[in-house]
Design a protein around this motif. Sequence first.
Motif, PDB file in Angstrom:
ATOM      1  N   LYS A  39       5.797 -49.243  18.983  1.00 31.81           N
ATOM      2  CA  LYS A  39       6.692 -49.636  20.091  1.00 31.81           C
ATOM      3  C   LYS A  39       6.278 -49.016  21.426  1.00 31.81           C
ATOM      4  O   LYS A  39       6.249 -49.682  22.442  1.00 31.81           O
ATOM      5  CB  LYS A  39       8.144 -49.240  19.785  1.00 31.81           C
ATOM      6  CG  LYS A  39       8.682 -49.790  18.485  1.00 31.81           C
ATOM      7  CD  LYS A  39       8.904 -51.275  18.542  1.00 31.81           C
ATOM      8  CE  LYS A  39       9.587 -51.806  17.324  1.00 31.81           C
ATOM      9  NZ  LYS A  39       8.729 -52.439  16.354  1.00 31.81           N
ATOM     10  N   ARG A  40       5.961 -47.728  21.432  1.00 33.56           N
ATOM     11  CA  ARG A  40       5.657 -47.031  22.687  1.00 33.56           C
ATOM     12  C   ARG A  40       4.409 -47.615  23.360  1.00 33.56           C
ATOM     13  O   ARG A  40       4.424 -47.944  24.542  1.00 33.56           O
ATOM     14  CB  ARG A  40       5.490 -45.532  22.425  1.00 33.56           C
ATOM     15  CG  ARG A  40       5.372 -44.724  23.684  1.00 33.56           C
ATOM     16  CD  ARG A  40       5.340 -43.269  23.393  1.00 33.56           C
ATOM     17  NE  ARG A  40       4.466 -43.021  22.234  1.00 33.56           N
ATOM     18  CZ  ARG A  40       4.186 -41.839  21.765  1.00 33.56           C
ATOM     19  NH1 ARG A  40       4.697 -40.780  22.321  1.00 33.56           N
ATOM     20  NH2 ARG A  40       3.383 -41.674  20.729  1.00 33.56           N
ATOM     21  N   VAL A  41       3.344 -47.751  22.603  1.00 36.78           N
ATOM     22  CA  VAL A  41       2.109 -48.332  23.135  1.00 36.78           C
ATOM     23  C   VAL A  41       2.332 -49.812  23.449  1.00 36.78           C
ATOM     24  O   VAL A  41       1.832 -50.327  24.457  1.00 36.78           O
ATOM     25  CB  VAL A  41       0.954 -48.162  22.122  1.00 36.78           C
ATOM     26  CG1 VAL A  41      -0.296 -48.890  22.571  1.00 36.78           C
ATOM     27  CG2 VAL A  41       0.658 -46.685  21.908  1.00 36.78           C
ATOM     28  N   GLY A  42       3.103 -50.471  22.614  1.00 31.13           N
ATOM     29  CA  GLY A  42       3.365 -51.898  22.786  1.00 31.13           C
ATOM     30  C   GLY A  42       4.105 -52.234  24.064  1.00 31.13           C
ATOM     31  O   GLY A  42       3.839 -53.266  24.686  1.00 31.13           O
TER      32      GLY A  42
ATOM     33  N   ALA B 261       1.519 -57.995  19.296  1.00 33.84           N
ATOM     34  CA  ALA B 261       0.968 -57.436  18.046  1.00 33.84           C
ATOM     35  C   ALA B 261       0.961 -55.909  18.116  1.00 33.84           C
ATOM     36  O   ALA B 261       1.295 -55.235  17.139  1.00 33.84           O
ATOM     37  CB  ALA B 261      -0.442 -57.967  17.809  1.00 33.84           C
ATOM     38  N   MET B 262       0.598 -55.364  19.267  1.00 36.50           N
ATOM     39  CA  MET B 262       0.624 -53.914  19.441  1.00 36.50           C
ATOM     40  C   MET B 262       2.055 -53.392  19.327  1.00 36.50           C
ATOM     41  O   MET B 262       2.312 -52.394  18.660  1.00 36.50           O
ATOM     42  CB  MET B 262       0.023 -53.519  20.796  1.00 36.50           C
ATOM     43  CG  MET B 262      -1.468 -53.756  20.877  1.00 36.50           C
ATOM     44  SD  MET B 262      -2.151 -53.375  22.500  1.00 36.50           S
ATOM     45  CE  MET B 262      -2.192 -51.585  22.397  1.00 36.50           C
TER      46      MET B 262
ATOM     47  N   ALA C 212       1.520 -63.554  17.397  1.00 42.42           N
ATOM     48  CA  ALA C 212       1.605 -62.132  17.028  1.00 42.42           C
ATOM     49  C   ALA C 212       2.526 -61.942  15.827  1.00 42.42           C
ATOM     50  O   ALA C 212       2.211 -61.174  14.906  1.00 42.42           O
ATOM     51  CB  ALA C 212       2.088 -61.305  18.216  1.00 42.42           C
ATOM     52  N   PHE C 213       3.656 -62.628  15.816  1.00 39.36           N
ATOM     53  CA  PHE C 213       4.589 -62.499  14.684  1.00 39.36           C
ATOM     54  C   PHE C 213       3.975 -63.065  13.402  1.00 39.36           C
ATOM     55  O   PHE C 213       4.122 -62.482  12.329  1.00 39.36           O
ATOM     56  CB  PHE C 213       5.933 -63.174  14.996  1.00 39.36           C
ATOM     57  CG  PHE C 213       6.879 -62.284  15.740  1.00 39.36           C
ATOM     58  CD1 PHE C 213       7.691 -61.382  15.055  1.00 39.36           C
ATOM     59  CD2 PHE C 213       6.954 -62.319  17.120  1.00 39.36           C
ATOM     60  CE1 PHE C 213       8.560 -60.544  15.733  1.00 39.36           C
ATOM     61  CE2 PHE C 213       7.814 -61.480  17.816  1.00 39.36           C
ATOM     62  CZ  PHE C 213       8.624 -60.595  17.118  1.00 39.36           C
TER      63      PHE C 213
ATOM     64  N   THR D 252      -4.127 -57.009  13.357  1.00 36.53           N
ATOM     65  CA  THR D 252      -3.044 -57.904  13.769  1.00 36.53           C
ATOM     66  C   THR D 252      -3.364 -58.546  15.115  1.00 36.53           C
ATOM     67  O   THR D 252      -3.177 -59.760  15.300  1.00 36.53           O
ATOM     68  CB  THR D 252      -1.699 -57.149  13.838  1.00 36.53           C
ATOM     69  OG1 THR D 252      -1.464 -56.497  12.583  1.00 36.53           O
ATOM     70  CG2 THR D 252      -0.552 -58.084  14.138  1.00 36.53           C
ATOM     71  N   MET D 253      -3.850 -57.749  16.050  1.00 36.60           N
ATOM     72  CA  MET D 253      -4.233 -58.278  17.366  1.00 36.60           C
ATOM     73  C   MET D 253      -5.324 -59.332  17.225  1.00 36.60           C
ATOM     74  O   MET D 253      -5.244 -60.405  17.833  1.00 36.60           O
ATOM     75  CB  MET D 253      -4.731 -57.140  18.266  1.00 36.60           C
ATOM     76  CG  MET D 253      -3.672 -56.163  18.699  1.00 36.60           C
ATOM     77  SD  MET D 253      -4.406 -54.692  19.491  1.00 36.60           S
ATOM     78  CE  MET D 253      -5.026 -55.407  21.028  1.00 36.60           C
ATOM     79  N   GLY D 254      -6.337 -59.027  16.433  1.00 40.16           N
ATOM     80  CA  GLY D 254      -7.453 -59.947  16.257  1.00 40.16           C
ATOM     81  C   GLY D 254      -7.025 -61.275  15.656  1.00 40.16           C
ATOM     82  O   GLY D 254      -7.452 -62.346  16.118  1.00 40.16           O
ATOM     83  N   ILE D 255      -6.190 -61.210  14.633  1.00 37.23           N
ATOM     84  CA  ILE D 255      -5.714 -62.447  13.997  1.00 37.23           C
ATOM     85  C   ILE D 255      -4.854 -63.252  14.963  1.00 37.23           C
ATOM     86  O   ILE D 255      -5.009 -64.471  15.084  1.00 37.23           O
ATOM     87  CB  ILE D 255      -4.952 -62.138  12.685  1.00 37.23           C
ATOM     88  CG1 ILE D 255      -5.922 -61.587  11.644  1.00 37.23           C
ATOM     89  CG2 ILE D 255      -4.224 -63.385  12.173  1.00 37.23           C
ATOM     90  CD1 ILE D 255      -5.243 -61.045  10.392  1.00 37.23           C
TER      91      ILE D 255
END
Length: 193
Positions: free
Chosen positions: A131-134, A125-126, A170-171, A60-63
């Motif tokens: 959620k916590r890491v994001g 994206a993260m 990201a969405f 997701t991050m890469g895209i």
Amino acid sequence: MFDAIQAWDFSAIEWMCENRVPVLTPFFSLITHLGDKGLFWIALALILFAIPKTRKMGLTMGIAMGIGIIIGNGILKNVVARMRPYDYYDLIHGTKDYIDTIVAKPDDFSFPSGHTQASFAAAVAMFLNNKRVGVAAIILAFLIAISRFYLCVHFPTDIICGGLMGTAWAFIANWAVVKYYKRKEERENNIFY
């Protein structure tokens, strides 16, 4: 309306360049480099993609960042072709280095902020995957965005639009990855029936 926004941009960047807090300068000079060419976020996405448990997040991050590179950096920067704040002031005042950017002056156009766009594309994206890491990633993205204004290499609207675009990418990426994984799961389930 465009004139009012541009006037706000100019007054904000003038205020920032005149009111920097010297004790914060080393911090923002360091933090801004985490956004250079998106390399920190790209490396993080590759690491997450390599781990099966976090592969979806890395993808997701890469895209999201890929969309930003194509649309934001590849198309919009060149179509809008907005000068950097220091270029405007050098032109207006007929002098070189009127604004001290502290860091090396980027040689591409200003709108949108690529550092901010990549940071928010990756961080949101993260967040959409964890959620916590994001939340920690979004805080870092905000700091990188603020650093671009603090160092006077972007107008505020460059940064705001970069953040909004990165969030949108990201969405879109998350939607595509969720759809891909859902179809993949459906195909795998159909094999066994």
